[in-house]
Design a protein around this motif. Sequence first.
Motif, mmCIF file in Angstrom:
data_model
loop_
_atom_site.group_PDB
_atom_site.id
_atom_site.type_symbol
_atom_site.label_atom_id
_atom_site.label_comp_id
_atom_site.label_asym_id
_atom_site.label_seq_id
_atom_site.Cartn_x
_atom_site.Cartn_y
_atom_site.Cartn_z
ATOM 1 N N UNK A 138 0.834 -1.210 0.000
ATOM 2 C CA UNK A 138 0.000 0.000 0.000
ATOM 3 C C UNK A 138 0.867 1.258 0.000
ATOM 4 N N UNK A 139 1.949 1.196 0.739
ATOM 5 C CA UNK A 139 2.900 2.321 0.806
ATOM 6 C C UNK A 139 3.477 2.608 -0.581
ATOM 7 N N UNK A 140 3.855 1.551 -1.294
ATOM 8 C CA UNK A 140 4.399 1.722 -2.637
ATOM 9 C C UNK A 140 3.365 2.300 -3.597
ATOM 10 N N UNK A 141 2.101 2.015 -3.360
ATOM 11 C CA UNK A 141 1.048 2.605 -4.184
ATOM 12 C C UNK A 141 0.826 4.082 -3.876
ATOM 13 N N UNK A 142 1.218 4.503 -2.676
ATOM 14 C CA UNK A 142 0.940 5.879 -2.261
ATOM 15 C C UNK A 142 2.066 6.842 -2.606
#
Length: 447
Positions: free
Chosen positions: A178-182
């Motif tokens: 999720x962090x990489x998507x943000x």
Amino acid sequence: MFVVSLCLYFGVWVSSARGLEFRYHNSIEVEQYLKTVNRNHPEFTHLHSIGKSVEGRDLWVLILGKHPREHKTGIPEFKYVGNMHGNEVIGRVLLLQLIDHLTKGYLTDPLVTRLLNSTRVHILPSMNPDGFEAADRNCLYSQGRFNKNGVDLNRNFPDAFSSSEEQEPEKEVQAVMNWLNSEAFVLSANLHGGAVVASYPYDNSNGGGELQGGASISPDNDVFIHLAKNYSFTHNSMHKSDSCYDSLSFTDGITNGYHWYRLPGGMQDYNYVWHQCLEITLELSCCKYPPERELPGLWQDNKAALLAYMQQVHLGVKGQVMDSNGNPLPNAVVEVEGRHNLCPFRTDRNGEYYRLLLPGKYTIKVVFPGHKTHIESISVPYGPDKFSALTHNIYLQRSDSNTVNSVTQPAPLCTSQVLNSKENSGRALLPAHLTVILALAIHRLLW
């Protein structure tokens, strides 16, 4: 409980003022330290949790930079991740020391100041706090490698080459995904222990064209070798190829991950394939849980290398892809001739692109629906010395036909690129992975 909390707070505050102690801080102490740093330096730090561990511990990330709370156009995003194996603790210690060094050096140390003014730096000291809390201090065989569910987090990411059935991501892995998507990260490293070497993608292979001479070679192999050597030769001893007593000797202190050993479901391949973030794995101590007396020396071995590696985020070329009116075009494909990435590199939501490239001449191809394909040659200088990659904005002209809804229609799916990429992978990904790849591709498009 109040007295205990007050003592912890006071102890961390004193430690922060005098210099962070060289010892192993537990999860409560790490949290208090990061909150103290953020409270003392709100102008250039921002603290947030990207999720929780299985046992409910926060995965704290400290962001440092001139604009810590939001992305700014032209400022690349960089990250360090430590302690994803809970019993490999040196990364956790080094990243806390790095935070201490950066916060003390900003606006007083020229190198630190230029780094934080030109880069947005994200630091996750512990990806596996549950494993750390369960670990004992045995040098090589301590428990705590896995998370609370007994899963190796560095085997739990989606894998472009694996034919095995997909596992449900662990909470810690899902938080990182999720962090990489943000954030549109450009460069990264994850810190481990148990050897002394810089390892680079690919970690896995399905026996296709990427497998060359026992190594699994990515399209950006030259850049990865440069990045690994940048760390190993700036490190006090890694480049000397001195092997640990139970490991191999690595020429120049670097290795292709697959050539060392096959690793399916690894984090560095996931970063690179699906999120166009070049990541390497740093093994930084022979002992997974070094005695505390060795920590100051390990910091001195790695201090300059950690800073120099951060500076490499300024390799290559960066810019925005825009239409003829200057409107940014998100999700445009930006390809470098001769580099057929499994998932093509694309512009982010601001129309920005970053391509880490060594100095030289390159042909860039940009494709966006409803617009003419743009092809041009550029000469790339060495950017890290100036703390900026070459800035090169690209303007696309509308094509004569098929222009309806061109701005909102995405370029071809990453899925089809992967499934048809025989030059890189030798054969299509096996069906067990198709569902995951489709989900990831759709998720990125919605994002």
